[in-house]
Design an enzyme around this catalytic site. Structure first.
Site, PDB file in Angstrom:
ATOM      1  N   LEU A  62       2.990   1.833   2.891  1.00  0.00           N
ATOM      2  CA  LEU A  62       2.203   0.872   2.191  1.00  0.00           C
ATOM      3  C   LEU A  62       1.789   1.614   1.271  1.00  0.00           C
ATOM      4  CD1 LEU A  62       1.123  -2.240   2.761  1.00  0.00           C
ATOM      5  CD2 LEU A  62      -0.210  -0.862   4.726  1.00  0.00           C
ATOM      6  N   HIS A  63       2.347   2.324   0.062  1.00  0.00           N
ATOM      7  CA  HIS A  63       2.059   2.583  -0.954  1.00  0.00           C
ATOM      8  C   HIS A  63       1.963   1.743  -2.099  1.00  0.00           C
ATOM      9  CE1 HIS A  63       2.264   6.386   0.622  1.00  0.00           C
ATOM     10  NE2 HIS A  63       3.751   5.602   1.635  1.00  0.00           N
ATOM     11  N   ALA A  64       1.423   2.309  -3.266  1.00  0.00           N
ATOM     12  CA  ALA A  64       0.845   1.213  -4.496  1.00  0.00           C
ATOM     13  C   ALA A  64       1.055   0.102  -4.721  1.00  0.00           C
ATOM     14  CB  ALA A  64       2.737   2.171  -5.520  1.00  0.00           C
ATOM     15  N   PRO A 102       2.446  -2.562  -2.774  1.00  0.00           N
ATOM     16  CA  PRO A 102       2.679  -2.936  -1.533  1.00  0.00           C
ATOM     17  C   PRO A 102       1.017  -3.183  -1.015  1.00  0.00           C
ATOM     18  CG  PRO A 102       4.625  -1.916  -0.898  1.00  0.00           C
ATOM     19  CD  PRO A 102       4.102  -1.599  -2.578  1.00  0.00           C
TER      20      PRO A 102
END
Length: 92
Positions: free
Chosen positions: A14-16, A18
């Site tokens: 759950l980075h950038a 997403p």
């Protein structure tokens, strides 16, 4: 209170991108949604910085929670989003 545990489907966690898509979807919900990881305290799902600070990786379990009218539908939508591979959708 509606609550669901869901595994992160995106390869990058759950980075950038997403995380941004998740926060945008949470912001559209009629109820406040919180998200938590591995015994950490829940954070506001509408806050990009808070969601990024979770450090959630691919396959990690997140607990989504909401309360009030529309909570079940909000959790359903967000759980489906978290479980999907948002990285793959961005490459189509």
């Amino acid at each position: 209170m509606s609550q669901r545990t869901v595994a992160i489907g995106s390869r990058s966690g759950l980075h950038a991108r997403p995380a941004s898509l998740f926060v945008q979807a949470a912001s559209r919900q009629p109820v406040k949604v919180t998200v938590a990881r591995d015994g950490q305290p829940p954070v506001d799902a509408r806050s990009l910085l808070s969601v990024l600070a979770l450090g959630a990786e691919h396959g990690d379990l997140l607990v989504l929670a909401a309360e009030g009218d529309g909570a079940d539908a909000a959790i359903d939508e967000l759980a489906a989003l978290v479980a999907s591979d948002l990285d793959a959708k961005g490459q189509q």
